[in-house]
Design an enzyme around this catalytic site. Structure first.
Site, PDB file in Angstrom:
ATOM      1  N   ILE A   3      47.973  52.875  -3.125  1.00 33.30           N
ATOM      2  CA  ILE A   3      49.373  53.304  -3.232  1.00 33.30           C
ATOM      3  C   ILE A   3      49.295  54.829  -3.259  1.00 33.30           C
ATOM      4  O   ILE A   3      49.006  55.429  -4.297  1.00 33.30           O
ATOM      5  CB  ILE A   3      50.050  52.747  -4.489  1.00 33.30           C
ATOM      6  N   PRO A   4      49.499  55.483  -2.113  1.00 32.89           N
ATOM      7  CA  PRO A   4      49.068  56.872  -1.919  1.00 32.89           C
ATOM      8  C   PRO A   4      49.964  57.937  -2.546  1.00 32.89           C
ATOM      9  O   PRO A   4      50.610  58.727  -1.843  1.00 32.89           O
ATOM     10  CB  PRO A   4      49.045  56.995  -0.389  1.00 32.89           C
ATOM     11  N   CYS A   5      49.953  58.009  -3.865  1.00 27.23           N
ATOM     12  CA  CYS A   5      50.743  59.049  -4.529  1.00 27.23           C
ATOM     13  C   CYS A   5      50.189  60.443  -4.235  1.00 27.23           C
ATOM     14  O   CYS A   5      50.876  61.447  -4.450  1.00 27.23           O
ATOM     15  CB  CYS A   5      50.804  58.797  -6.032  1.00 27.23           C
ATOM     16  N   HIS A   6      48.949  60.518  -3.710  1.00 28.23           N
ATOM     17  CA  HIS A   6      48.389  61.822  -3.355  1.00 28.23           C
ATOM     18  C   HIS A   6      49.104  62.437  -2.158  1.00 28.23           C
ATOM     19  O   HIS A   6      48.959  63.629  -1.900  1.00 28.23           O
ATOM     20  CB  HIS A   6      46.884  61.699  -3.056  1.00 28.23           C
ATOM     21  N   ARG A   7      49.908  61.647  -1.438  1.00 27.93           N
ATOM     22  CA  ARG A   7      50.620  62.161  -0.267  1.00 27.93           C
ATOM     23  C   ARG A   7      51.979  62.771  -0.608  1.00 27.93           C
ATOM     24  O   ARG A   7      52.720  63.170   0.293  1.00 27.93           O
ATOM     25  CB  ARG A   7      50.800  61.042   0.763  1.00 27.93           C
TER      26      ARG A   7
END
Length: 345
Positions: free
Chosen positions: A312-316
């Site tokens: 779940i790409p919260c880094h994006r």
């Protein structure tokens, strides 16, 4: 962005949170090291930094024999992998010191490895693994007596005491209890903990995240479950997909997820998964897509409560001005992940 001063300070302090973000090469010795190397530290003017071991090798440096920078941090030794594979195949097995010696494994070595990497002794790990297997069998309707003896216990009372010490209830009162399995996974950016239920992966976090303990407690309370070491059908797929991701071969994950949270949090986490690989969005853009343009701060808070990193790409998600904002795994890991994805689009 990382500066030479920041990287040198991390090298001096053997800061594990910088694992995977840079390589330090020592001009006077011709070797390169990982940030956590325990060897004697060089003077600042004698160090140059690279993003990857490959860059250091191309400049003529060779890998350090102390920290083995070409290996994954904390990678499980082959002889211990063999033991773990045997336990996965038959949780009732009991490896005693004599059994380990017959396999050429020093008991003190495996004890230290489990204490360092799992926080428990090897014998405690085996006991938890057997109880985990027994719990699943009881949940599936098997008789408690047969489960106890299959798990290697010589008496029902001994089994019941061990079961209760882990789950807080006796085997006969465990029907309403759930279990969350936890394991460790090595990545190029450092060690991660993964948790899973029958439904899917419910946590994937770097082991040095400051909020990890709170995240585990919140997860256990929300699911009404105990978190214990054990195998899970989703872990093999997770490891495979993470390995493919870090090799630049996978852009979309398919491993099943289980993301308990409030209705708003779940909506935010679902929108995070729509951000394409190699791209970014701002918090305000996420709020607009969610249909709540005024809820930028709430979206940011929900983003920070995401328990499943990378997948779940919260880094994006970045700031409105393009700057990187907070990331549970460390801002430098966030930069690394974004750079990595852009280079593999």
């Amino acid at each position: 962005m990382l500066t030479n001063d920041m990287m040198y300070d991390a090298l001096l302090n053997k800061d594990v949170s910088y694992e995977g973000t840079f390589i330090a090469a020592v001009k006077t010795t011709g070797i390169f090291c990982r940030p956590t190397c325990t060897a004697r530290k060089p003077k600042k003017e004698n160090v140059e930094f690279f993003k990857t071991p490959k860059e250091a090798i191309l400049r003529g440096y060779r890998p350090c024999k102390v920290c083995s920078p070409l290996e994954k941090m904390g990678e499980t030794p082959d002889e211990i992998k063999e033991i773990l594979d045997a336990l996965n195949a038959d949780p009732s097995l009991k490896f005693k010191d004599w059994d380990l010696l017959q396999k050429g494994i020093e008991p003190s070595k495996i004890r230290r490895w489990f204490l360092k990497n799992h926080g428990v002794t090897f014998h405690a790990y085996q006991r938890m693994f057997r109880i985990n297997s027994a719990f699943n069998k009881i949940q599936n309707g098997e008789a408690i007596s047969s489960v106890a003896y299959d798990a290697g216990y010589e008496s029902l009372s001994g089994f019941s005491d061990s079961f209760k010490s882990i789950f807080g209830v006796s085997p006969s009162h465990s029907k309403d209890k759930k279990i969350i399995n936890i394991t460790r996974i090595e990545t190029p950016l450092g060690t991660m903990f993964a948790c899973a239920t029958e439904e899917g992966i419910c946590l994937l976090e770097f082991t040095d995240r400051k909020m990890l303990e709170s995240q585990l407690k919140i997860l256990a309370k929300r699911v009404n479950a105990n978190i214990i070491q054990g195998a899970n059908k989703h872990f093999d797929q997770l490891r495979k997909e993470l390995e493919e991701y870090f090799e630049g071969k996978r852009k979309v994950f398919t491993v099943p997820l289980f993301i308990p949270g409030t209705e708003f949090q779940q909506a935010v986490w679902e929108k995070l998964q729509t951000i394409p690989y190699g791209t970014t969005r701002s918090y305000s853009q996420q709020a607009v897509i969610l249909g709540k343009p005024q809820a930028v701060r709430a979206v940011g808070n929900a983003n920070g409560m995401n328990r499943i990193s990378i997948i779940i790409p919260c880094h994006r998600v970045i700031g409105e001005d393009g700057h990187l904002t907070g990331y549970g795994g460390g801002i430098f890991r966030k930069q690394w992940l974004l750079d990595f994805e852009r280079s593999h689009q």
